[in-house]
Design a protein around this motif. Structure first.
Motif, short mmCIF file in Angstrom:
data_model
loop_
_atom_site.label_atom_id
_atom_site.label_comp_id
_atom_site.label_asym_id
_atom_site.label_seq_id
_atom_site.Cartn_x
_atom_site.Cartn_y
_atom_site.Cartn_z
N MET A 107 -4.23 7.94 18.78
CA MET A 107 -3.62 7.09 17.77
C MET A 107 -4.40 7.14 16.45
SD MET A 107 -0.80 5.72 18.80
CE MET A 107 -0.50 7.32 19.57
N PHE A 108 -5.72 7.17 16.57
CA PHE A 108 -6.55 7.25 15.37
C PHE A 108 -6.29 8.55 14.62
CE2 PHE A 108 -10.51 8.42 13.18
CZ PHE A 108 -10.71 7.29 12.41
N ARG A 109 -6.25 9.66 15.35
CA ARG A 109 -6.01 10.96 14.73
C ARG A 109 -4.65 10.99 14.03
NH1 ARG A 109 -8.16 13.00 19.81
NH2 ARG A 109 -10.23 13.90 19.52
N VAL A 110 -3.63 10.54 14.75
CA VAL A 110 -2.27 10.59 14.20
C VAL A 110 -2.16 9.71 12.97
CG1 VAL A 110 0.14 10.02 14.65
CG2 VAL A 110 -1.19 11.19 16.40
N CYS A 111 -2.70 8.51 13.04
CA CYS A 111 -2.58 7.58 11.91
C CYS A 111 -3.33 8.08 10.68
CB CYS A 111 -3.07 6.19 12.31
SG CYS A 111 -1.96 5.34 13.45
N LEU A 121 2.07 3.37 9.11
CA LEU A 121 1.41 3.74 10.36
C LEU A 121 -0.04 3.26 10.34
CD1 LEU A 121 2.63 7.40 11.05
CD2 LEU A 121 3.58 5.27 11.90
N GLY A 122 -0.75 3.60 9.26
CA GLY A 122 -2.14 3.18 9.15
C GLY A 122 -2.28 1.67 9.11
N GLU A 123 -1.37 1.02 8.40
CA GLU A 123 -1.41 -0.44 8.30
C GLU A 123 -1.19 -1.09 9.66
OE1 GLU A 123 0.90 -4.08 5.94
OE2 GLU A 123 1.33 -2.00 5.43
N THR A 124 -0.24 -0.56 10.42
CA THR A 124 0.04 -1.12 11.73
C THR A 124 -1.13 -0.92 12.68
OG1 THR A 124 2.42 -0.78 11.48
CG2 THR A 124 1.61 -1.05 13.72
N PHE A 125 -1.73 0.28 12.63
CA PHE A 125 -2.89 0.56 13.47
C PHE A 125 -4.02 -0.41 13.13
CE2 PHE A 125 -6.88 2.73 14.49
CZ PHE A 125 -6.66 3.08 15.81
N TYR A 126 -4.26 -0.59 11.84
CA TYR A 126 -5.34 -1.48 11.41
C TYR A 126 -5.05 -2.93 11.82
CZ TYR A 126 -8.61 -4.05 8.51
OH TYR A 126 -9.59 -4.91 8.09
N ASP A 127 -3.82 -3.39 11.58
CA ASP A 127 -3.48 -4.79 11.88
C ASP A 127 -3.52 -5.06 13.38
OD1 ASP A 127 -3.16 -5.34 9.21
OD2 ASP A 127 -0.98 -5.28 9.23
N SER A 128 -3.00 -4.11 14.18
CA SER A 128 -2.92 -4.32 15.63
C SER A 128 -4.25 -4.04 16.33
CB SER A 128 -1.84 -3.40 16.23
OG SER A 128 -0.59 -3.65 15.66
N GLY A 129 -5.10 -3.23 15.70
CA GLY A 129 -6.36 -2.86 16.32
C GLY A 129 -7.55 -3.53 15.67
N PRO A 130 -8.20 -2.87 14.67
CA PRO A 130 -9.43 -3.40 14.08
C PRO A 130 -9.30 -4.83 13.53
CG PRO A 130 -9.11 -1.13 13.42
CD PRO A 130 -7.87 -1.52 14.15
N VAL A 174 -16.62 12.44 21.06
CA VAL A 174 -15.35 12.49 21.78
C VAL A 174 -14.25 13.01 20.87
CG1 VAL A 174 -13.59 11.12 22.96
CG2 VAL A 174 -16.01 10.68 23.40
N MET A 175 -14.23 12.53 19.63
CA MET A 175 -13.20 12.94 18.69
C MET A 175 -13.23 14.45 18.42
SD MET A 175 -12.53 11.47 14.84
CE MET A 175 -12.38 9.82 15.52
N PHE A 176 -14.43 15.02 18.34
CA PHE A 176 -14.57 16.43 18.03
C PHE A 176 -14.62 17.31 19.28
CE2 PHE A 176 -16.80 14.75 14.06
CZ PHE A 176 -15.63 14.78 13.32
#
Length: 205
Positions: A107-111, A121-130, A174-176
């Motif tokens: 999800m991080f990569r895609v956003c 997409l980025g806003e939703t990831f940020y609001d729902s996650g961090p 992990v990401m790389f």
């Protein structure tokens, strides 16, 4: 998400979400096709579109549900039987596990990849996650139990610092693809050090 854009629910709604999650995890946002999502979900394209008008709305719902599911751990760190330190351990272990999970990483990569074209997409990831977790952790840090042990003037900043202590170099490895399956021992070591460092800064003397 705006109220008028909330998807309607129906008996095949969960099928659509599960099928979409599998395809997005496998193909990413750009590579996922509506045809493939419908096949994995075992529904027709007409059924899929009856729930979601486009692929972006479907991805946003998958993203939102996946991030919100992590909030189940709130039940754990709100238990009165746990000490402040034990609750911090629960919080850190949950955060770190999410950071290195396939879902969290994908999800991080895609956003990040799509945020410029689709800012929501980025806003939703940020609001729902961090943001969501930052507020929940800050709420705990404001509690009577935490304030009896910790001396914190800015709970939101302290919550962010705690999360940053959990990320360490492991998240990048992990990401790389340098490390794909960190052991429980490694996760626990990072969590315990994060809590120890946090308490060294904020514990009342």
């Amino acid at each position: 998400m705006n109220a008028e854009l909330q998807p309607k629910k129906g008996r095949k709604y969960d099928q659509v979400i599960e099928g979409a999650r599998a395809v997005f995890m496998r193909e990413g946002f750009e590579g996922a096709s509506v045809d493939e999502i419908a096949r994995d979900a075992g529904v027709s394209k007409a059924t899929l579109y009856s729930y979601f008008p486009d692929k972006q709305r479907l991805f946003l719902e998958v993203l939102k549900q996946g991030c919100t599911a992590q909030s189940e751990v709130e039940v754990l760190f709100e238990q009165p039987g746990l000490s402040v330190e034990e609750k911090l351990v629960v919080i850190c272990k949950t955060l770190l596990t999410f950071f290195v999970s396939d879902f969290g990483q994908n999800m991080f990569r895609v956003c990040v990849a799509e945020a410029k074209r689709f800012p929501e997409l980025g806003e939703t990831f940020y609001d729902s996650g961090p943001k969501h977790w930052g507020e929940k952790i800050a709420g705990f840090l404001r509690s009577e139990q935490a304030l009896a042990v910790l001396d914190i003037d800015d709970p939101l900043l302290a919550a962010d610092q705690l999360a940053q202590l959990c990320r360490t170099d492991l998240m990048l490895k992990v990401m790389f693809g340098i490390e794909s399956d960190p052991s429980e021992e490694e996760l626990d070591r990072i969590v315990n050090e994060a809590v120890r460092t946090f308490l060294a800064r904020y514990k009342r003397v």
